[in-house]
Design a protein around this motif. Sequence first.
Motif, short mmCIF file in Angstrom:
data_model
loop_
_atom_site.label_atom_id
_atom_site.label_comp_id
_atom_site.label_asym_id
_atom_site.label_seq_id
_atom_site.Cartn_x
_atom_site.Cartn_y
_atom_site.Cartn_z
N GLU A 70 0.83 -1.21 0.00
CA GLU A 70 0.00 0.00 0.00
C GLU A 70 0.87 1.26 0.00
O GLU A 70 0.57 2.22 -0.72
N TYR A 71 1.95 1.27 0.78
CA TYR A 71 2.87 2.41 0.78
C TYR A 71 3.51 2.61 -0.60
O TYR A 71 3.61 3.72 -1.10
N HIS A 72 3.95 1.51 -1.19
CA HIS A 72 4.57 1.60 -2.52
C HIS A 72 3.57 2.10 -3.55
O HIS A 72 3.91 2.94 -4.39
N ASN A 73 2.35 1.59 -3.51
CA ASN A 73 1.33 2.04 -4.46
C ASN A 73 1.04 3.53 -4.31
O ASN A 73 0.87 4.24 -5.30
N GLU A 74 1.01 4.00 -3.08
CA GLU A 74 0.77 5.42 -2.84
C GLU A 74 1.93 6.27 -3.36
O GLU A 74 1.72 7.29 -4.03
N ALA A 75 3.16 5.82 -3.09
CA ALA A 75 4.34 6.55 -3.58
C ALA A 75 4.38 6.54 -5.10
O ALA A 75 4.71 7.55 -5.74
N TRP A 76 4.01 5.41 -5.69
CA TRP A 76 4.00 5.28 -7.15
C TRP A 76 3.00 6.28 -7.74
O TRP A 76 3.31 7.01 -8.69
N ALA A 77 1.79 6.31 -7.17
CA ALA A 77 0.76 7.22 -7.66
C ALA A 77 1.21 8.68 -7.52
O ALA A 77 0.97 9.50 -8.41
N ASP A 78 1.87 9.00 -6.40
CA ASP A 78 2.39 10.35 -6.22
C ASP A 78 3.42 10.69 -7.30
O ASP A 78 3.40 11.80 -7.84
N GLY A 79 4.30 9.75 -7.60
CA GLY A 79 5.31 9.98 -8.64
C GLY A 79 4.68 10.20 -10.00
O GLY A 79 5.06 11.12 -10.73
N ILE A 80 3.71 9.38 -10.34
CA ILE A 80 3.01 9.53 -11.63
C ILE A 80 2.32 10.89 -11.69
O ILE A 80 2.40 11.59 -12.70
N SER A 81 1.68 11.29 -10.58
CA SER A 81 0.98 12.58 -10.58
C SER A 81 1.95 13.75 -10.69
O SER A 81 1.56 14.83 -11.12
N GLU A 82 3.21 13.54 -10.33
CA GLU A 82 4.24 14.57 -10.47
C GLU A 82 4.91 14.54 -11.84
O GLU A 82 5.85 15.29 -12.11
N GLY A 83 4.46 13.61 -12.70
CA GLY A 83 4.99 13.56 -14.05
C GLY A 83 6.18 12.64 -14.25
O GLY A 83 6.83 12.68 -15.29
N ILE A 84 6.47 11.79 -13.27
CA ILE A 84 7.58 10.85 -13.41
C ILE A 84 7.07 9.61 -14.14
O ILE A 84 6.06 9.03 -13.75
N GLU A 85 7.78 9.20 -15.17
CA GLU A 85 7.37 8.05 -15.97
C GLU A 85 7.48 6.75 -15.16
O GLU A 85 8.37 6.60 -14.32
N SER A 86 6.60 5.81 -15.49
CA SER A 86 6.59 4.52 -14.80
C SER A 86 7.93 3.80 -14.88
O SER A 86 8.37 3.17 -13.91
N GLU A 87 8.59 3.88 -16.04
CA GLU A 87 9.87 3.21 -16.20
C GLU A 87 10.91 3.75 -15.22
O GLU A 87 11.69 2.98 -14.65
N ILE A 88 10.92 5.05 -15.02
CA ILE A 88 11.86 5.67 -14.08
C ILE A 88 11.52 5.24 -12.65
O ILE A 88 12.41 4.89 -11.87
N ALA A 125 10.03 2.51 -11.75
CA ALA A 125 10.36 1.09 -11.61
C ALA A 125 11.86 0.88 -11.44
O ALA A 125 12.30 0.12 -10.56
N GLU A 126 12.65 1.55 -12.27
CA GLU A 126 14.10 1.38 -12.18
C GLU A 126 14.64 1.85 -10.84
O GLU A 126 15.48 1.17 -10.22
N THR A 127 14.17 2.98 -10.36
CA THR A 127 14.67 3.48 -9.08
C THR A 127 14.19 2.60 -7.92
O THR A 127 14.93 2.41 -6.96
N ALA A 128 12.98 2.06 -8.02
CA ALA A 128 12.49 1.16 -6.97
C ALA A 128 13.35 -0.10 -6.92
O ALA A 128 13.74 -0.56 -5.83
N LEU A 129 13.65 -0.68 -8.08
CA LEU A 129 14.49 -1.87 -8.12
C LEU A 129 15.91 -1.58 -7.62
O LEU A 129 16.48 -2.37 -6.86
N SER A 130 16.45 -0.45 -8.02
CA SER A 130 17.80 -0.08 -7.58
C SER A 130 17.85 0.11 -6.07
O SER A 130 18.77 -0.39 -5.40
N THR A 131 16.87 0.81 -5.53
CA THR A 131 16.81 1.03 -4.08
C THR A 131 16.69 -0.30 -3.34
O THR A 131 17.37 -0.53 -2.33
#
Length: 86
Positions: free
Chosen positions: A23-41, A43-49
């Motif tokens: 749920e935390y990840h989904n919320e952060a993902w939605a926030d990133g998308i709403s800020e204009g960050i592409e899904s690929e970016i 995803a890559e940063t989530a995997l790297s972290t």
Amino acid sequence: MLELPKSELDEIIQAEKKQVALEYHNEAWADGISEGIESEILAETALSTAMIELVRLHGEAHAMEMLDDLRRRVEFGEFRANPTLQ
């Protein structure tokens, strides 16, 4: 009062923690998308972290084992939006 074996209770707690983390990840993902960050970016940063943390906690060999497991899961279609049985 129902008493659960410790191992079963531990599994329930782990499942609940994973659900909350998702749920935390989904919320952060939605926030990133709403800020204009592409899904690929995202995803890559989530995997790297995640990999940085796994290597820090468990070492490179364990992290590589997890990557191998994830590769097999991808090959079997576990992460497809509409999974099909193989």
